[in-house]
Design a protein around this motif. Structure first.
Motif, PDB file in Angstrom:
ATOM      1  N   LYS A   3     -28.920  -1.827  52.581  1.00  0.00           N
ATOM      2  CA  LYS A   3     -27.489  -1.995  52.343  1.00  0.00           C
ATOM      3  C   LYS A   3     -27.110  -3.479  52.368  1.00  0.00           C
ATOM      4  O   LYS A   3     -26.337  -3.947  51.541  1.00  0.00           O
ATOM      5  N   GLU A   7     -25.630  -5.501  49.175  1.00  0.00           N
ATOM      6  CA  GLU A   7     -24.320  -6.141  49.324  1.00  0.00           C
ATOM      7  C   GLU A   7     -24.432  -7.650  49.093  1.00  0.00           C
ATOM      8  O   GLU A   7     -23.559  -8.268  48.484  1.00  0.00           O
ATOM      9  N   ARG A  10     -24.636  -8.060  45.377  1.00  0.00           N
ATOM     10  CA  ARG A  10     -23.337  -7.759  44.758  1.00  0.00           C
ATOM     11  C   ARG A  10     -22.371  -8.922  44.937  1.00  0.00           C
ATOM     12  O   ARG A  10     -21.762  -9.397  43.977  1.00  0.00           O
ATOM     13  N   ARG A  11     -22.249  -9.415  46.162  1.00  0.00           N
ATOM     14  CA  ARG A  11     -21.345 -10.547  46.420  1.00  0.00           C
ATOM     15  C   ARG A  11     -21.840 -11.821  45.751  1.00  0.00           C
ATOM     16  O   ARG A  11     -21.050 -12.614  45.246  1.00  0.00           O
ATOM     17  N   THR A  63     -22.300 -11.711  53.750  1.00  0.00           N
ATOM     18  CA  THR A  63     -22.723 -10.398  54.247  1.00  0.00           C
ATOM     19  C   THR A  63     -23.369 -10.491  55.622  1.00  0.00           C
ATOM     20  O   THR A  63     -23.509  -9.475  56.294  1.00  0.00           O
TER      21      THR A  63
END
Length: 148
Positions: A3, A7, A10-11, A63
């Protein structure tokens, strides 16, 4: 961990699109202040790629604060160190910072001071909002008790 990695990507991908825009401003500033009138194709390509990578890393590094097992101070330290290394490497690769002890020391001091100012500002904002929320909760709890 999966995860966290997804993330991070993605960021990072969301942020890396802003890298070339920032680079355009950097080049405009250099043109106005450092007598840079022309750039080689190599300078432009290196700038675009390095700034895009820097923006990806900077965007993704946020993150680190989502890892609940990680103490906040350690997360801030990891975040700061990764950003410092990324920014320093970008500045050196693009020749925006001279190689040498004095320029790197000045860069380091400026980075640390700016990082501390940013975190102090964030801390003050969060502290103020937390106090406001706590006051609202106390007032609301007081109102509920009076109604009974």
């Amino acid at each position: 961990m999966k995860k966290f990695v997804s993330e991070f990507f993605r960021r990072g991908l969301m942020a890396c699109g802003f890298g070339p825009v920032v680079l355009a401003f950097v080049y405009m500033i250099l043109r106005q202040t450092a007598d840079v009138q022309a750039l080689t194709v190599n300078q432009v390509c290196t700038g675009i790629l390095s700034i895009t990578l820097l923006a990806f890393i900077a965007g993704g590094m946020n993150t680190v604060y989502q890892i609940e097992r990680l103490p906040l101070m350690l997360a801030i330290f990891i975040h700061g160190v990764v950003l410092y290394i990324s920014y320093l490497a970008t500045y050196l690769i693009n020749s925006w910072l001279e190689r040498g002890t004095a320029p790197i020391l000045v860069f380091t001091v400026i980075f640390i001071v700016a990082y501390l100012i940013i975190w102090a500002t964030i801390y003050c904002i969060i502290k103020r909002k937390t106090n406001q929320l706590n006051k609202m909760l106390r007032d609301n709890r007081h109102c509920v008790r009076e109604d009974k």
